[in-house]
Write a protein that holds these residues in place. Structure first.
Motif, short mmCIF file in Angstrom:
data_model
loop_
_atom_site.label_atom_id
_atom_site.label_comp_id
_atom_site.label_asym_id
_atom_site.label_seq_id
_atom_site.Cartn_x
_atom_site.Cartn_y
_atom_site.Cartn_z
N LYS A 158 0.82 -1.21 0.00
CA LYS A 158 0.00 0.00 0.00
C LYS A 158 0.85 1.26 0.00
N LEU A 159 2.06 1.16 0.52
CA LEU A 159 2.95 2.32 0.52
C LEU A 159 3.27 2.76 -0.90
N GLY A 160 3.22 1.84 -1.84
CA GLY A 160 3.57 2.17 -3.22
C GLY A 160 2.39 2.27 -4.16
N THR A 161 1.16 2.05 -3.67
CA THR A 161 0.01 2.03 -4.57
C THR A 161 -1.13 2.97 -4.18
N GLU A 162 -1.35 3.22 -2.90
CA GLU A 162 -2.48 4.06 -2.49
C GLU A 162 -2.27 5.52 -2.90
N LYS A 163 -3.38 6.25 -3.02
CA LYS A 163 -3.28 7.67 -3.32
C LYS A 163 -2.48 8.37 -2.23
N MET A 164 -1.63 9.31 -2.64
CA MET A 164 -0.63 9.83 -1.74
C MET A 164 -1.20 10.61 -0.55
N LEU A 165 -2.15 11.50 -0.80
CA LEU A 165 -2.66 12.33 0.29
C LEU A 165 -3.30 11.50 1.40
N PRO A 166 -4.26 10.62 1.09
CA PRO A 166 -4.82 9.80 2.17
C PRO A 166 -3.81 8.84 2.78
N LEU A 167 -2.86 8.36 1.97
CA LEU A 167 -1.84 7.45 2.48
C LEU A 167 -0.97 8.15 3.53
N ILE A 168 -0.55 9.37 3.21
CA ILE A 168 0.31 10.10 4.15
C ILE A 168 -0.40 10.33 5.47
N PHE A 169 -1.67 10.73 5.40
CA PHE A 169 -2.38 10.98 6.65
C PHE A 169 -2.69 9.68 7.39
N LYS A 170 -2.93 8.61 6.64
CA LYS A 170 -3.16 7.31 7.28
C LYS A 170 -1.90 6.86 8.02
N MET A 171 -0.74 7.10 7.42
CA MET A 171 0.52 6.72 8.06
C MET A 171 0.93 7.70 9.16
N ALA A 172 0.69 8.99 8.92
CA ALA A 172 1.21 10.01 9.82
C ALA A 172 0.37 10.22 11.07
N GLY B 101 5.86 9.10 10.48
CA GLY B 101 4.83 8.45 9.67
C GLY B 101 5.10 8.50 8.18
N VAL B 102 5.66 9.63 7.71
CA VAL B 102 5.82 9.80 6.26
C VAL B 102 7.16 9.30 5.73
N VAL B 103 8.18 9.21 6.59
CA VAL B 103 9.48 8.73 6.11
C VAL B 103 9.38 7.34 5.47
N PRO B 104 8.65 6.37 6.07
CA PRO B 104 8.53 5.07 5.39
C PRO B 104 7.88 5.16 4.02
N VAL B 105 6.93 6.08 3.86
CA VAL B 105 6.27 6.25 2.55
C VAL B 105 7.28 6.72 1.52
N VAL B 106 8.05 7.75 1.86
CA VAL B 106 9.04 8.29 0.92
C VAL B 106 10.13 7.26 0.66
N SER B 107 10.64 6.62 1.71
CA SER B 107 11.73 5.66 1.55
C SER B 107 11.32 4.48 0.69
N TYR B 108 10.12 3.95 0.92
CA TYR B 108 9.65 2.80 0.15
C TYR B 108 9.54 3.17 -1.33
N ASN B 109 8.92 4.29 -1.64
CA ASN B 109 8.74 4.68 -3.04
C ASN B 109 10.05 5.06 -3.70
N ARG C 75 5.86 9.81 -7.13
CA ARG C 75 5.19 9.68 -5.84
C ARG C 75 6.04 10.32 -4.73
N VAL C 76 7.35 10.26 -4.87
CA VAL C 76 8.24 10.93 -3.91
C VAL C 76 8.00 12.44 -3.96
N ARG C 77 7.89 12.99 -5.17
CA ARG C 77 7.64 14.43 -5.32
C ARG C 77 6.28 14.81 -4.74
N GLN C 78 5.28 13.99 -4.99
CA GLN C 78 3.95 14.25 -4.44
C GLN C 78 4.00 14.27 -2.91
#
Length: 454
Positions: free
Chosen positions: A8-22, A298-306, A314-317
């Motif tokens: 999900k870190l690499g597929t979900e829409k970025m805005l909801p994913l970031i808030f879900k993780m953060a 919360g957001v570092v894993p999202v950026v690192s994974y992508n 997705r990193v830029r987003q």
């Protein structure tokens, strides 16, 4: 084996994913804030001795931050590396990083606690303790340090839960400990008559439960990135990589301690009341910095994974969202406190003299932090992208290169006001320079990574 949480870190829409993780990480850090803030609120309101006791506890914070900073080597360095490895599909390396990180935390706990007990009194005096406050400092720290291993494990390993896309589990580990701390503090401080020792004991017990929760989850079958015995053996290359990336988070945390040594030492020359003032100001800043740190976790894993997966758009987003959220939150919170310093002072103590000092010093101390959200966003991105050297430089820039010299220089020109003003000057300058550096480096980092993946 693929894992749906990580995918999900690499597929979900970025805005909801970031808030879900953060958001779980933010909630966890806000609750974690209660560990120190609740201690200080209860201690600051102890009849007759509250102001001196608050100064004594404030002095110990430099030592506590220095010890806890070692956990950031593993949590801030190892967890992003594990996320990058998971993004590349290298689960064995991710587990090796976790296992080596666990071993490092145990070593850090033994070494740091032994050093503190041996040199406790001279270090506290150096940090700003006086004849009136050293007793409170010694009472608190001698009990608190018995729980060093718990602090290391709870803090250093919790980020590995976030790294596998499970921030809710990580949040629970902090909530469990903080809830116990809130309940036990008044029982030990007032009902049992233990004073500052009771506050420290409540924290030790609470951290023990948090550590058990974190280790229990990571060692269970529920963890996709699990703590396994066969990966506990130290691997030189893994340890070096953890230290390389973890150096920046360590420096960021440890320089807070170094600043405490310098600022408290300078303020002691003007009287203990100013050490108490700094304790209140630094506690107030935690209402801003701790939630931002949670957002970063919360957001570092999202950026690192992508980044590891090669999904650079997705990193830029992610960055655009991160900088907007952190800048806005920081600006609004700092502006509110600058405009309402009296309300901040009243939270921690009823002493009118201390309140007057806080009202005067707070605008000097905090105004330069209005744009600090920019630095926090850029710093998180450098760590998430595995940029060890740049992260380390930025970590050193704010506190070591700027704040400490400014505190010494401005205090010579403006007296006690110069000590407080140095924080604002350093924060504003560091945030500006960090933003410029990131603007130049970020496109080059992504271009180089894209070329490697071709």
């Amino acid at each position: 084996m693929a894992n749906t949480y990580e995918e999900k870190l690499g597929t979900e829409k970025m805005l909801p994913l970031i808030f879900k993780m953060a958001l779980p990480s933010v909630a966890a850090q806000v609750v974690n804030l209660l560990y120190s803030i609740v201690d200080r609120i209860y201690i600051g309101h102890i009849p007759e001795i509250g102001t001196d006791a608050l100064a004594g506890i404030g002095v110990t914070s430099s030592m506590i931050m220095l010890v806890a900073a070692f956990a950031n080597i593993v949590g801030g360095g190892g967890a992003p590396l594990a996320s990058i490895a998971l993004g590349k599909g290298d689960r064995e390396r991710a587990k090796r990083i976790l296992g080596n990180g666990f071993g490092l935390l145990v070593i850090f706990a033994v070494v740091t606690s032994a050093a503190v007990y041996i040199f406790m009194e001279p270090l506290l005096l150096l940090t700003g303790a006086s004849e009136a406050t050293i007793g409170y400092s010694m009472d608190y720290l001698s009990v608190y340090m018995t729980g060093t291993l718990f602090v290391m494990l709870a803090t250093g390993l919790n980020t590995f839960i976030n790294a596998q896309g499970r921030p809710g589990i990580g949040m629970l580990s902090v909530i469990i400990g903080a809830f116990l701390n809130v309940v036990l503090d008044p029982l030990f401080i007032y009902s049992a008559g233990m004073g500052v020792r009771g506050a420290a004991l409540a924290t030790v017990i609470s951290q023990a439960f948090s550590a058990l929760w974190v280790v229990g989850f990571l060692a269970s079958s529920k963890a996709s990135l699990s703590l396994e015995k066969r990966y506990l053996r130290f691997d030189g290359s893994v340890v070096r990589s953890i230290f390389a990336l973890g150096a920046a988070p360590f420096v960021m945390a440890s320089t807070e301690s170094l600043v405490g040594f310098v600022l408290n030492g300078s303020l002691k020359n003007y009287g203990d009341i100013y050490v108490s003032t700094l304790t209140v100001l630094q506690s107030a800043i935690q209402f801003v910095s701790i939630p931002m740190a949670g957002f970063g976790q919360g957001v570092v894993p999202v950026v690192s994974y992508n980044y590891g997966h090669g999904s650079f758009e997705r990193v830029r987003q992610a960055f655009r969202i991160i900088v907007a959220v952190l800048f806005t939150f920081n600006f609004v919170m700092i502006l509110t406190m600058v405009m309402l310093p009296g309300a901040v002072a009243s939270i921690f103590n009823d002493d009118p003299v201390l309140g007057e000092k806080v009202v005067h010093a707070l605008p000097l101390f905090m105004t330069g932090m209005l744009i600090f959200g920019l630095q926090r966003a850029c710093q998180n991105m450098f760590v998430a992208l595995g940029q060890a050297k740049t992260s380390l430089f930025i970590a050193l820039l704010r506190k070591v290169i700027l704040l400490i010299p400014l505190a010494l220089i401005l205090s010579h020109w403006f007296g006690v006001d110069g000590v407080f003003l140095a924080e604002s000057c350093a924060d504003f300058t560091a945030a500006t320079l960090c933003t410029v550096i990131f603007s130049v480096r970020f496109p080059k980092i992504l271009a180089a990574a894209k070329e490697r993946n071709l």
